[in-house]
Design a protein around this motif. Structure first.
Motif, PDB file in Angstrom:
ATOM      1  N   LYS A 154       1.172  -1.071  -0.058  1.00 23.16           N
ATOM      2  CA  LYS A 154      -0.260  -0.590  -0.337  1.00 23.16           C
ATOM      3  C   LYS A 154       0.986   0.797  -0.103  1.00 23.16           C
ATOM      4  O   LYS A 154       0.045   2.168  -0.386  1.00 23.16           O
ATOM      5  CB  LYS A 154      -0.828   0.062   0.858  1.00 23.16           C
ATOM      6  N   GLN A 155       1.918   0.919   1.051  1.00 23.59           N
ATOM      7  CA  GLN A 155       2.610   2.295   0.664  1.00 23.59           C
ATOM      8  C   GLN A 155       3.691   2.409  -0.694  1.00 23.59           C
ATOM      9  O   GLN A 155       3.390   3.301  -1.081  1.00 23.59           O
ATOM     10  CB  GLN A 155       4.183   2.195   2.025  1.00 23.59           C
ATOM     11  N   CYS A 156       4.113   1.857  -1.178  1.00 25.79           N
ATOM     12  CA  CYS A 156       4.193   1.077  -2.457  1.00 25.79           C
ATOM     13  C   CYS A 156       3.421   2.227  -3.895  1.00 25.79           C
ATOM     14  O   CYS A 156       3.557   2.954  -4.585  1.00 25.79           O
ATOM     15  CB  CYS A 156       5.317   0.246  -2.509  1.00 25.79           C
TER      16      CYS A 156
ATOM     17  N   GLY B 206       2.997   6.085  -2.727  1.00 21.90           N
ATOM     18  CA  GLY B 206       4.027   6.539  -3.539  1.00 21.90           C
ATOM     19  C   GLY B 206       4.472   6.783  -5.191  1.00 21.90           C
ATOM     20  O   GLY B 206       4.209   7.517  -5.037  1.00 21.90           O
TER      21      GLY B 206
END
Length: 324
Positions: A144-146, A149
């Motif tokens: 999710k963070q990737c 971003g």
């Protein structure tokens, strides 16, 4: 308005062909195309005030279209230019309608899948998590963070590109469009078609390069022809260097210039080259349209795969727990 404008240019061409005067054709077109009455009324009023047809059209069309009309009217080629404008607008509308038709079914499927995904997230996945609250995908938070971003960087890059594009000169914008991956070839064909058709009108008059440049330099500074004339003069009238530097100029132009043709023969070949580029643009857009459905169906397949994995992975993990 773009579709109706294309029909109006076509109608005006046909009326002039059968013998109507320009003012008669403009007025009669308002009867045949009622939707264009406000548009035609403005043109008719400007013509009555003594403006030329191109000047009457200036506030209502793009700057490049205006100068195409201006050159055509001043050099006795208004009929051909009206036909070219109507053909291009008809092509644009025809391909646009075909694209909408090709995307309709995949978009309906995509909307249904997104609704299913929303229902799963709101009901099915919480139910499955309640059965086994301790299990989560180990890589999901990182993923999710990737993704977040990547999305943020993509949006910032898009905003930067758009800002840079709109602050460029007209010729810089054209070159940027011509260098885009995949669709850049289409822009190259369009601007080659546009420039060759207008250059043919100038060459046909038999004036020297210097006079042509001086004439085009009188156009508005944001016109593509004006900016190309400035650059051509800065390059000491070296046409080969211009063709190598700018993708909007077709490579065939330098070959035609080297042939040493008379002005009439060169103008005819420029018109032929212009039509060749237009036909290639048609074939290219047809090819792009054939790729829309496979791309959309591939996207749908990825979404379906993601939905299956979101259901089957927790079940698989639960079965592993039972077996152990």
């Amino acid at each position: 308005m773009s579709l109706v404008q294309g029909q109006w240019f076509q109608l005006l061409y046909e009326l002039l062909t059968v013998g109507f005067s320009l003012k008669q054709a403009v007025r009669f077109s308002a009867i045949l195309l009622p939707k264009m009455q406000p548009f035609v009324k403005q043109i008719d009023q400007r013509l009555a005030n003594g403006l030329s047809f191109a000047q009457a059209m200036k506030p209502l069309v793009k700057i490049d279209t205006f100068y195409s009309l201006l050159l055509a009217e001043q050099h006795g080629a208004l009929l051909n230019t009206l036909k070219s404008i109507s053909d291009f607008r008809s092509l644009y509308q025809r391909q646009k309608q075909k694209m909408h038709g090709l995307m309709e079914y995949p978009l309906i499927l995509l909307a249904m899948l997104l609704m299913i995904a929303a229902a799963m997230k709101g009901w099915l996945i919480p139910e499955m998590q309640s059965l086994q609250s301790t299990w989560t995908l180990p890589y999901w938070p990182i993923l999710k963070q990737c993704l977040g971003g990547l999305l943020g960087v993509s949006l910032l890059l898009l905003m930067y590109r758009l800002d840079r594009f709109y602050h460029q000169s007209r010729i810089g914008q054209v070159e940027y469009l011509c260098r885009l991956p995949i669709i850049g070839r289409g822009f190259c064909d369009y601007y080659a078609y546009y420039l060759c058709s207008n250059l043919a009108l100038l060459v046909q008059q038999g004036i020297s390069e210097q006079k042509m440049v001086a004439y085009v330099k009188e156009f508005q500074t944001n016109a593509l022809l004006h900016q190309l004339a400035i650059v051509y003069e800065q390059h000491d009238y070296d046409f080969n260097l211009m063709v190598k530097k700018y993708r909007c100029l077709p490579a065939e132009l330098s070959l035609l210039v080297k042939c040493g043709l008379t002005n009439d023969d060169l103008a005819k070949r420029l018109q032929v080259l212009s039509q060749m580029k237009f036909k290639h643009l048609i074939r290219l857009t047809e090819h792009w349209l054939t790729m829309i459905t496979p791309v959309m169906l591939g996207l749908i397949a990825l979404i379906v795969l993601g939905l299956y994995l979101s259901i089957l992975l927790p079940i698989y993990h639960s079965m592993q727990g039972v077996i152990q």
